[in-house]
Design a protein around this motif. Structure first.
Motif, PDB file in Angstrom:
ATOM      1  N   HIS A 158     -72.536 118.394 -18.017  1.00  0.00           N
ATOM      2  CA  HIS A 158     -72.711 117.041 -18.497  1.00  0.00           C
ATOM      3  C   HIS A 158     -71.500 116.935 -19.747  1.00  0.00           C
ATOM      4  O   HIS A 158     -71.645 117.408 -20.838  1.00  0.00           O
ATOM      5  CB  HIS A 158     -74.083 116.815 -19.012  1.00  0.00           C
ATOM      6  CG  HIS A 158     -74.327 115.355 -19.258  1.00  0.00           C
ATOM      7  ND1 HIS A 158     -75.165 114.711 -19.830  1.00  0.00           N
ATOM      8  CD2 HIS A 158     -73.506 114.334 -19.048  1.00  0.00           C
ATOM      9  CE1 HIS A 158     -75.239 113.422 -20.022  1.00  0.00           C
ATOM     10  NE2 HIS A 158     -74.210 113.080 -19.545  1.00  0.00           N
ATOM     11  N   THR A 191     -69.399 111.287 -20.124  1.00  0.00           N
ATOM     12  CA  THR A 191     -70.495 110.616 -19.128  1.00  0.00           C
ATOM     13  C   THR A 191     -70.132 110.912 -17.662  1.00  0.00           C
ATOM     14  O   THR A 191     -70.570 110.349 -16.788  1.00  0.00           O
ATOM     15  CB  THR A 191     -69.881 109.062 -19.240  1.00  0.00           C
ATOM     16  OG1 THR A 191     -68.457 108.921 -18.932  1.00  0.00           O
ATOM     17  CG2 THR A 191     -70.230 108.379 -20.567  1.00  0.00           C
ATOM     18  N   PRO A 235     -70.245 109.833 -12.013  1.00  0.00           N
ATOM     19  CA  PRO A 235     -70.407 109.177 -13.619  1.00  0.00           C
ATOM     20  C   PRO A 235     -71.942 108.691 -13.775  1.00  0.00           C
ATOM     21  O   PRO A 235     -72.589 108.238 -12.968  1.00  0.00           O
ATOM     22  CB  PRO A 235     -69.457 108.016 -13.540  1.00  0.00           C
ATOM     23  CG  PRO A 235     -69.523 107.516 -12.213  1.00  0.00           C
ATOM     24  CD  PRO A 235     -69.617 108.816 -11.168  1.00  0.00           C
ATOM     25  N   ASP A 292     -74.417 106.940 -16.999  1.00  0.00           N
ATOM     26  CA  ASP A 292     -74.539 106.035 -18.026  1.00  0.00           C
ATOM     27  C   ASP A 292     -74.851 106.774 -19.551  1.00  0.00           C
ATOM     28  O   ASP A 292     -74.454 106.170 -20.663  1.00  0.00           O
ATOM     29  CB  ASP A 292     -75.839 104.886 -18.242  1.00  0.00           C
ATOM     30  CG  ASP A 292     -75.251 104.221 -16.746  1.00  0.00           C
ATOM     31  OD1 ASP A 292     -73.950 103.975 -16.326  1.00  0.00           O
ATOM     32  OD2 ASP A 292     -76.171 103.690 -16.085  1.00  0.00           O
ATOM     33  N   GLN A 293     -75.540 107.784 -19.463  1.00  0.00           N
ATOM     34  CA  GLN A 293     -75.834 108.633 -20.697  1.00  0.00           C
ATOM     35  C   GLN A 293     -75.105 109.365 -21.040  1.00  0.00           C
ATOM     36  O   GLN A 293     -74.370 110.197 -20.013  1.00  0.00           O
ATOM     37  CB  GLN A 293     -77.208 109.294 -20.627  1.00  0.00           C
ATOM     38  CG  GLN A 293     -77.637 110.200 -21.681  1.00  0.00           C
ATOM     39  CD  GLN A 293     -78.951 110.720 -21.517  1.00  0.00           C
ATOM     40  OE1 GLN A 293     -79.710 110.537 -20.446  1.00  0.00           O
ATOM     41  NE2 GLN A 293     -79.420 111.872 -22.210  1.00  0.00           N
ATOM     42  N   ASP A 294     -74.283 109.418 -22.659  1.00  0.00           N
ATOM     43  CA  ASP A 294     -73.459 110.483 -22.968  1.00  0.00           C
ATOM     44  C   ASP A 294     -74.004 111.585 -23.189  1.00  0.00           C
ATOM     45  O   ASP A 294     -75.167 111.974 -23.080  1.00  0.00           O
ATOM     46  CB  ASP A 294     -72.840 109.966 -24.230  1.00  0.00           C
ATOM     47  CG  ASP A 294     -71.657 110.776 -24.567  1.00  0.00           C
ATOM     48  OD1 ASP A 294     -71.792 111.712 -25.372  1.00  0.00           O
ATOM     49  OD2 ASP A 294     -70.570 110.289 -23.915  1.00  0.00           O
ATOM     50  N   SER A 295     -73.224 112.760 -23.165  1.00  0.00           N
ATOM     51  CA  SER A 295     -73.756 114.176 -23.240  1.00  0.00           C
ATOM     52  C   SER A 295     -74.121 114.358 -24.643  1.00  0.00           C
ATOM     53  O   SER A 295     -75.300 115.290 -24.799  1.00  0.00           O
ATOM     54  CB  SER A 295     -72.715 115.320 -22.618  1.00  0.00           C
ATOM     55  OG  SER A 295     -71.646 114.955 -23.851  1.00  0.00           O
TER      56      SER A 295
END
Length: 614
Positions: free
Chosen positions: A485, A488, A558, A560-563
């Motif tokens: 991850h 995104t 892709p 929505d949640q950032d790593s």
């Protein structure tokens, strides 16, 4: 003594007659003990057929909670009262007459006392409450000598101490004085008081007076302090909290470096204390061409290696890297290829095609459409096994193998009302952990021999269920789940390798990946089926070779949640099944007598249960 005979009866094993009255025939004692066994088995069978709510409270069976102690009247013509105690898996029985009208209560308690003494003797001889038929047979001379000897009372009285010693505990006589000492010490400390000597208190007062600040005592004759003239303050001036602090506190304790001002013009000297990360080689940044149908194009920073690992590395552990970093250029729109096939297909092809070739003359239509199965001439046995495994990345965390042996009898119209009865041998059971038999159909003859007797039924009958030890449970397939991850972008890869010791390769294997989100863009290799309702990605592998490099499945999307906000949960599963002449565990069904087979061995099966990787 009102007791006529004392006997030991294992739950599964022959009776052991310990003592009888001199005038009481041994044959009657054995008849009473045998009648107790028949009554116990009958009541146990009745509990299995009745629902729990309607079960009799007097039924004993082999349940330790229901059969720990009690009494039972057995026999038809000659009735006897049997007082029993259950010690682990051994019944201790006391036999007496059932028709005692004078004092039945005193009579039963006298027999119960004798049975309790016999229980104490058996527990003391076996060195604890873990009484088994093997220990009883090994300690039989000691138990018999104690029952018939004069040292019965001594051994009975010492049995609690022997039992406590077997459990690793001390007797109360040994530790009683410790309890008295503890109570006496607690009472002594609760009433004790401690006082410091006067010399210590005086020294403490003198030391405290020396370190205390000097204070002046107000007498009331001092003039009042003069009030300072009010000074107008600037409303925009700095606060006193800043003005009263030194310069070092305001700048955070940083000291000025005179050398820095001299070397400002030299960039190398200014960057001398910094650590610079080395850049990757130029080959790592070159784009790689991807030829997957529908996703052709050059992708920057991604490298798919095709090195072949050895057989041991492919099955025992995966050491290959994931395959490079991720880049946003994966999702840049490239020149798309028109994949539509302009040729006619489906109904158009069917409409323009000629007539199908005629079938051979004289061949019935049902023979062309239906494959007839050979008629069953003898009872059939087959084994169905289920393998469950859980991997954490490439490490196996849990494994479990269970199986069931099924019996398929002849049809009712072919059996002519006769019962199905034969014997068989079970081989390859060294790794078996436990097994459960269908006692009304299957009997254990010891040494791996079993006997079947039942009526004909339409459906297959499960006659035995078993489970294997984890260290003896073979794995048909090893798998590894790797996820990355980055920002995104989420990338998932599954590697898998077949067990080279399987009798034949696995076919029609389905790999499933539970996705954390419903992807808007998806890049998979090879082709896969996306189920948006279930958020599942499925790969269908027609055949997995026994030898060769590990297979690889990959997907990128892709999210929505950032790593930086946390990792997303991804779970991989696999579904497979096998049917053939071999079993996964290696168990074999053999005739009881060499050369004489009273049954046919049908195709065995094994399939995956909970086979996941996290």
């Amino acid at each position: 003594m009102a007791c006529l005979a004392i006997s030991l009866q294992p739950v599964n094993g022959p009776d052991i007659l310990l003592q009888t009255r001199s005038w009481f025939p041994v044959s009657r004692a054995l008849a009473a003990v045998s009648a107790f066994r028949l009554a116990r088995l009958h009541l146990a069978r009745g509990n299995q057929q009745q629902p729990p709510a309607a079960a009799s409270l007097d039924a004993i069976g082999d349940d330790p909670l229901a059969a720990s102690s009690g009494q039972l009247v057995v026999g038809v013509e000659s009735q006897y009262r049997v007082v029993y105690r259950l010690v682990n898996s051994i019944y201790v029985l006391g036999v007496t007459t059932a028709s005692d009208h004078a004092s039945p209560a005193v009579h039963a308690f006298a027999v119960a006392d004798a049975v309790n003494q016999a229980v104490s003797v058996v527990v003391a001889a076996c060195r604890g409450v873990d009484v088994t038929p093997e220990k009883v047979h090994r300690k039989y001379p000691e138990i018999l000598a104690t029952i018939h000897g004069d040292n019965l009372a001594r051994m009975v009285n010492s049995s609690p101490g022997a039992e406590a010693k077997a459990r690793g505990a001390d007797s109360w006589v040994t530790v009683e004085h410790l309890a008295h000492d503890r109570h006496a010490a607690r009472e002594g400390f609760s009433g004790a008081s401690f006082e410091l000597p006067q010399e210590t208190l005086a020294a403490g007062d003198e030391f405290s007076s020396n370190i205390a600040p000097a204070t002046t005592v107000a007498t009331g004759d001092e003039p009042p302090p003069e009030e300072a003239a009010p000074v107008e303050k600037d409303p925009f001036a700095a606060s006193d909290m800043i003005n009263n602090k030194p310069e070092e506190a305001l700048v955070g304790g940083f000291k000025k470096n005179k050398v820095t001002a001299l070397v400002v013009a030299d960039p190398a000297a200014a960057l001398a204390g910094l650590e610079v990360t080395t850049l990757p080689p130029a080959e790592a940044t070159e784009p790689t061409f991807i030829g997957v149908e529908g996703f052709e194009g050059d992708y920057g920073g991604i490298e798919f290696g095709n090195e072949e690992a050895s057989l041991a590395e492919a099955f025992e552990g995966f050491n290959a890297p994931f395959g490079g970093g991720l880049d946003a250029s994966e999702f840049v729109t490239t020149t798309k290829k028109d994949h539509k096939d302009r040729t006619i297909t489906g109904l158009e092809l069917l409409a323009t095609s000629g007539q199908p070739p005629h079938a051979a003359a004289g061949t019935p239509l049902e023979n062309l459409l239906v494959t007839k199965k050979a008629e069953m001439t003898a009872p059939e046995l087959y084994i169905a096994e289920e393998i469950n495994a859980e991997f954490k990345e490439s490490i196996l965390t849990r494994v479990g193998l269970k199986g069931t042996i099924f019996l398929r009898t002849l049809l009712l119209n072919k059996s002519a009302g006769k019962e199905t009865e034969f014997s068989f041998r079970l081989e390859g059971t060294s790794g078996m952990k436990r097994a459960a038999l269908q006692s009304n159909v299957l009997s254990n003859l010891q040494n791996g021999l079993f006997h079947i007797r039942t009526t004909s039924k339409e459906e297959p009958i499960p006659i035995m269920k078993y489970s294997f030890l984890p260290k003896h449970s073979p794995l048909p397939l090893r798998m590894r789940l790797v996820k990355r991850h980055s920002g995104t972008l989420l990338s998932v890869m599954i590697q898998y390798a077949s067990n080279p010791m399987l009798p034949q390769p696995l076919s029609n294997v389905t790999f499933i990946v539970k996705l954390p989100v419903d992807p808007t863009l998806l890049n998979v290799s090879p082709k896969a089926v996306l189920n948006r309702a279930e958020r599942e990605l499925r790969w269908h592998i027609p055949d997995i070779p026994l030898k060769g490099p590990a297979g690889r499945l990959s997907a990128r999307m892709p999210v929505d949640q950032d790593s930086k906000d946390g990792e997303l949960e991804v779970v991989g599963m696999v579904k497979f099944a096998y049917q053939g002449p071999f079993t996964l565990s290696g168990i074999k069904l053999c005739p009881a007598t060499d050369g004489i087979a009273q049954f046919n061995e049908a195709g065995h099966t094994f399939s995956s249960g909970s086979y996941i990787c996290i």
